[in-house]
Design a protein around this motif. Structure first.
Motif, PDB file in Angstrom:
ATOM      1  N   LEU A 119     -37.344 -10.396 -63.237  1.00 43.77           N
ATOM      2  CA  LEU A 119     -36.604  -9.123 -62.746  1.00 43.77           C
ATOM      3  C   LEU A 119     -37.707  -8.260 -61.919  1.00 43.77           C
ATOM      4  O   LEU A 119     -37.068  -7.590 -60.779  1.00 43.77           O
ATOM      5  N   ARG A 120     -38.821  -8.120 -62.132  1.00 44.14           N
ATOM      6  CA  ARG A 120     -39.580  -7.027 -61.633  1.00 44.14           C
ATOM      7  C   ARG A 120     -39.532  -7.384 -59.942  1.00 44.14           C
ATOM      8  O   ARG A 120     -39.442  -6.453 -58.997  1.00 44.14           O
ATOM      9  N   PRO A 121     -40.075  -8.588 -59.493  1.00 50.16           N
ATOM     10  CA  PRO A 121     -40.150  -8.993 -58.082  1.00 50.16           C
ATOM     11  C   PRO A 121     -38.552  -8.853 -57.423  1.00 50.16           C
ATOM     12  O   PRO A 121     -38.534  -8.575 -56.292  1.00 50.16           O
ATOM     13  N   LEU A 122     -37.660  -9.306 -58.266  1.00 50.75           N
ATOM     14  CA  LEU A 122     -36.274  -9.176 -57.748  1.00 50.75           C
ATOM     15  C   LEU A 122     -35.874  -7.807 -57.503  1.00 50.75           C
ATOM     16  O   LEU A 122     -35.402  -7.458 -56.257  1.00 50.75           O
ATOM     17  N   LEU A 123     -36.284  -6.807 -58.432  1.00 48.46           N
ATOM     18  CA  LEU A 123     -35.759  -5.297 -58.227  1.00 48.46           C
ATOM     19  C   LEU A 123     -36.570  -4.739 -56.800  1.00 48.46           C
ATOM     20  O   LEU A 123     -35.976  -3.996 -56.174  1.00 48.46           O
ATOM     21  N   SER A 124     -37.892  -5.281 -56.659  1.00 49.07           N
ATOM     22  CA  SER A 124     -38.980  -4.799 -55.779  1.00 49.07           C
ATOM     23  C   SER A 124     -37.958  -5.335 -54.236  1.00 49.07           C
ATOM     24  O   SER A 124     -37.746  -4.470 -53.436  1.00 49.07           O
ATOM     25  N   TYR A 125     -37.620  -6.435 -54.350  1.00 47.27           N
ATOM     26  CA  TYR A 125     -36.894  -7.193 -53.166  1.00 47.27           C
ATOM     27  C   TYR A 125     -35.462  -6.346 -52.829  1.00 47.27           C
ATOM     28  O   TYR A 125     -35.292  -6.040 -51.638  1.00 47.27           O
ATOM     29  N   LEU A 126     -34.890  -6.003 -53.859  1.00 47.17           N
ATOM     30  CA  LEU A 126     -33.497  -5.530 -53.681  1.00 47.17           C
ATOM     31  C   LEU A 126     -33.746  -3.958 -53.266  1.00 47.17           C
ATOM     32  O   LEU A 126     -32.835  -3.432 -53.057  1.00 47.17           O
ATOM     33  N   GLY A 127     -35.163  -3.511 -53.503  1.00 50.49           N
ATOM     34  CA  GLY A 127     -35.284  -1.928 -52.825  1.00 50.49           C
ATOM     35  C   GLY A 127     -35.066  -0.977 -54.056  1.00 50.49           C
ATOM     36  O   GLY A 127     -35.087   0.348 -53.907  1.00 50.49           O
ATOM     37  N   VAL A 128     -35.106  -1.433 -55.271  1.00 49.60           N
ATOM     38  CA  VAL A 128     -35.108  -0.470 -56.308  1.00 49.60           C
ATOM     39  C   VAL A 128     -36.700  -0.194 -56.752  1.00 49.60           C
ATOM     40  O   VAL A 128     -37.541  -1.086 -57.299  1.00 49.60           O
ATOM     41  N   LYS A 129     -36.962   0.954 -56.314  1.00 53.95           N
ATOM     42  CA  LYS A 129     -38.359   1.082 -56.452  1.00 53.95           C
ATOM     43  C   LYS A 129     -38.713   2.284 -57.771  1.00 53.95           C
ATOM     44  O   LYS A 129     -39.733   2.450 -58.271  1.00 53.95           O
ATOM     45  N   ASP A 130     -37.730   3.107 -58.265  1.00 49.67           N
ATOM     46  CA  ASP A 130     -37.833   4.057 -59.445  1.00 49.67           C
ATOM     47  C   ASP A 130     -38.478   3.688 -60.508  1.00 49.67           C
ATOM     48  O   ASP A 130     -37.926   2.807 -61.070  1.00 49.67           O
TER      49      ASP A 130
END
Length: 294
Positions: free
Chosen positions: A58-69
């Motif tokens: 999940l962590r790298p996926l969120l980073s790729y999708l632009g979820v930075k908060d």
């Protein structure tokens, strides 16, 4: 169980967040699969809720999708951890049930454990969790040409386990169950007069105890909720889900437009159909006719 600790709600929150983030990033599921070096089916199953995603994925996926908060990421990772560690304990996720129940049915069972309100509409037969074992068996044997013996056996067992869990929650006040039955449901003698009479007596007892609230859609009322599908509309901690069944086919929908339309239609027809007292009187007459046909 607090809402934040619920594996069902936690997993739903994660997969909806992933789908929203992907759509906002204007990415396809295929693009996500290629970037993450996953199969396309893995992405689809994660977004559909068929499988849980691990915190490490999940962590790298969120980073790729632009979820930075950071707080948002931390909350979603915590949800992913809850969903994966507790999902394995559920009986409906064991191999014998996974192989013999549809994906939509397993999702329905999972959501039933968490729902605060369930609105059911049935046009062919008594809803699964309200069926007696004999009625469920008689109903399933009608599909011997389409279902294997194992599928029939596991589905009957699943309905028994669903029944125990859901009615226990209803009796304790954890969930409110509203049921609209087409008049044909209360006339169709599935399993024969003896089995059907026992099923009606069971319904009557549940109504009398206040475990469920039932209203009948009489033949005289031209106000069907849907034309050819029974459904369950479940209210969760966050939004609603819609389980729809047509014969042997079923599906789980989480689209707000679909759930909203079904909710509005249900509410409208609920006020037009036979009330609880009239419905109970009809059930009593049916029991009398079955037990004393002369």
């Amino acid at each position: 169980m607090p809402e934040g600790d619920s594996p069902t709600v936690a997993r739903r929150r994660v997969r909806l967040a992933i789908r929203v983030a992907r759509e906002q990033a204007d990415l396809t599921q295929a693009q996500v699969a290629e970037e993450m070096e996953w199969s396309l089916s893995k992405v689809i199953r994660i977004e559909n809720g068929d499988v849980s995603i691990s915190p490490n994925d999940l962590r790298p996926l969120l980073s790729y999708l632009g979820v930075k908060d950071k707080s948002a990421v931390a909350a979603l990772v915590a949800d992913a951890r809850i969903a994966r560690t507790r999902q394995r304990q559920a009986w409906f996720q064991t191999p014998e049930f996974r192989e013999n129940l549809t994906d939509a049915t397993r999702k329905l069972i999972e959501y039933e454990h968490e729902a605060s309100r369930i609105k059911s509409y049935a046009i062919y037969y008594v809803p699964g969790p309200l069926q007696t074992p004999d009625y469920a068996k008689a109903l399933m044997t009608r599909f011997e040409e389409e279902l294997t013996p194992d599928q029939i056996s596991r589905r009957i067992e699943a309905r028994k386990l669903r029944r125990e869990s859901l009615l226990s929650r209803a009796e304790s006040g954890e969930v409110t169950i509203l049921v609209m039955l087409d008049e044909s449901v209360l006339r169709r003698t599935i399993g024969g007069p003896t089995i059907f009479a026992a099923q009606l007596r069971e319904l009557r007892e549940l109504i009398a105890k206040g475990t469920i609230t039932v209203r009948m859609v009489p033949f005289s009322l031209d106000a069907a909720v849907t034309n050819n599908a029974s459904f369950d509309l479940l209210t969760l901690g966050e939004g609603e889900v819609l389980y729809r069944e047509t014969g042997l086919g079923d599906e789980m929908l989480e689209d707000r437009d679909a759930t909203g339309k079904h909710r509005a239609r249900y509410a409208r027809v609920w006020e037009e159909v036979a009330d609880e007292a009239t419905t109970l009187a009809f059930i009593d007459r049916q029991i009398g006719l079955l037990e004393n046909p002369a």
